[in-house]
Design an enzyme around this catalytic site. Sequence first.
Site, PDB file in Angstrom:
ATOM      1  CE1 TYR A   1       3.068  -9.627   6.298  1.00  0.00           C
ATOM      2  CE2 TYR A   1       2.590  -9.688   3.949  1.00  0.00           C
ATOM      3  CZ  TYR A   1       2.525  -9.037   5.162  1.00  0.00           C
ATOM      4  OH  TYR A   1       1.924  -7.817   5.263  1.00  0.00           O
TER       5      TYR A   1
ATOM      6  CE1 TYR B   1      -1.284  -5.833   6.158  1.00  0.00           C
ATOM      7  CE2 TYR B   1      -3.283  -6.834   5.293  1.00  0.00           C
ATOM      8  CZ  TYR B   1      -1.960  -6.494   5.149  1.00  0.00           C
ATOM      9  OH  TYR B   1      -1.297  -6.812   3.985  1.00  0.00           O
TER      10      TYR B   1
ATOM     11  CG  ASP C   1     -10.354  -3.141   4.278  1.00  0.00           C
ATOM     12  OD1 ASP C   1     -10.787  -4.040   3.531  1.00  0.00           O
ATOM     13  OD2 ASP C   1      -9.141  -3.004   4.559  1.00  0.00           O
TER      14      ASP C   1
ATOM     15  CE  LYS D   1      -6.867 -11.014   2.152  1.00  0.00           C
ATOM     16  NZ  LYS D   1      -6.696  -9.952   3.134  1.00  0.00           N
TER      17      LYS D   1
HETATM   18  C1  LIG Z   1      -5.742  -8.744   2.964  1.00  0.00           C
HETATM   19  C2  LIG Z   1      -6.341  -7.443   3.322  1.00  0.00           C
HETATM   20  C3  LIG Z   1      -6.060  -6.288   2.573  1.00  0.00           C
HETATM   21  C4  LIG Z   1      -5.057  -6.290   1.448  1.00  0.00           C
HETATM   22  O1  LIG Z   1      -5.499  -7.070   0.386  1.00  0.00           O
HETATM   23  P1  LIG Z   1      -4.422  -7.632  -0.673  1.00  0.00           P
HETATM   24  O2  LIG Z   1      -5.285  -8.271  -1.711  1.00  0.00           O
HETATM   25  O3  LIG Z   1      -3.587  -8.620   0.084  1.00  0.00           O
HETATM   26  O4  LIG Z   1      -3.647  -6.492  -1.176  1.00  0.00           O
HETATM   27  C5  LIG Z   1      -6.706  -5.128   2.899  1.00  0.00           C
HETATM   28  N1  LIG Z   1      -7.579  -5.084   3.916  1.00  0.00           N
HETATM   29  C6  LIG Z   1      -7.877  -6.162   4.647  1.00  0.00           C
HETATM   30  C7  LIG Z   1      -8.873  -6.047   5.736  1.00  0.00           C
HETATM   31  C8  LIG Z   1      -7.263  -7.376   4.396  1.00  0.00           C
HETATM   32  O5  LIG Z   1      -7.523  -8.447   5.158  1.00  0.00           O
END
Ligand SMILES: *Cc1c(COP(=O)(O)O)cnc(C)c1O
Length: 419
Positions: free
Chosen positions: A7, A133, A227, A256
């Site tokens: 990025y 996202y 998510d 994460k």
């Molecule tokens: C960061 C993020 C992802 C992607 O995770 P990565 O570990 O960066 O591949 C998916 N969904 C959400 C809500 C995120 O914030």
Amino acid sequence: MPIWRPYTPHYAGAPPVPKIVRAQGSYLYAEDGRAFWDGVCAWWVTIHGHSHPFIAEAIAKQAKTLDQVLFADFTHPAAEILTEKLTRLTGLTWAFFSDDGSTAVEVALKVAIQYFYNRGEKRHRILALEGAYHGDTFGAMSVSARSTFTAPYKDYLFEVEWLPFPSPENEAALRSVLESLRGRRDIAAFIGEPLLQGTAGMRMYAAHFWDDIARAVRAAGALIIADEVFTGFGRTGTLFAIQQCEEKPDILCLAKGLTGGFLPMGLTLVREEVFSAFFSPEREKVLYHGHSYTGNPIASAAAVANLTLWEHPQTQEQLQMLVRYQRQLAEQWNAIHPTAPARQLGLVLAIDLPSTEKGYFAAHRTRLKAYALERGVFLRPLGSVAYILPALSSQPSELERAVSLIDKYLQALPEEERS
Ligand SMILES: *Cc1c(COP(=O)(O)O)cnc(C)c1O
């Protein structure tokens, strides 16, 4: 250094980046002696603080005991303990391991699609929230908002139906879309971030909207994917955002903060009923997905250590203390900054900076980042949305300092840019 960073625009004359050689608690330490308070939790991953000794120790111990084993053919204690803890916490009974948030989302989408395939039902539509996202791999990009991020690949992304973002202004539009789902037989799944869209600009919405969406999706016979890659592990004030909602997901994505921010790992947890469609010796019903490092023992041990820390009452107390403090800072900010409204949910304090430019590329992104970095604070605004996301190792005085830096930055703007 020929290192292609994520990025990041690379061009002649681009500013150099600090070289970080050490991190402890809420601080990053650079080779040249500078220290930065981390208001971003690395890339939203750090939970209890950088280099937390308890997690570091668990990793070291695991690395010396069992480094890696082929997860298709073997199991190991760390993955089993982790699964046991998470299934107890979420009520979802099966755990699929992968590498990061994007892969956790890919797996969730593949499971949802194959769930209907295995049952002989034709359902192919996926619903997502406007502005979403969900990651950078192709499936994850497909269910993410179309933007500059995805533009080069747009012809290769599958089609998605977008639900209006559940803000009070969109309530009527959302209701009418949800109403129109009644009787649909082609929807496989809805994917959404419960309560808080991170990358979209820390957009928050009330739990009852999640519940309304989930009920409509379920009534249409489709699966609900939460998510929680960003919202998990305390960010919204509870361990998982979904705890604040009545409607629970069929599939949950974690990554994460899963390992406390130490190692990459993704998890896709599913309800017993979802798994039952895959419970069969038939080769057509197998989930053909896996990564070389799936179920890595060292990452699993880090995740177990993270969850063990969450079992300590002090973790909850520290979280609630910081949440209260963020709320108070948001209220104080709003009392004196009518043109730059702040909002807060859990640990996240976000401020809409006055700007004629909207979106991720607004100039505040680079200007405020540079301004704060020069003053020992690492912030990474999402365009004109400044936010502060503290690790649990943070102190109220550090939150205050970060907010006051944003205030000083605003005051230093030319008059015409301040409102
Ligand atoms: C960061 C993020 C992802 C992607 O995770 P990565 O570990 O960066 O591949 C998916 N969904 C959400 C809500 C995120 O914030």
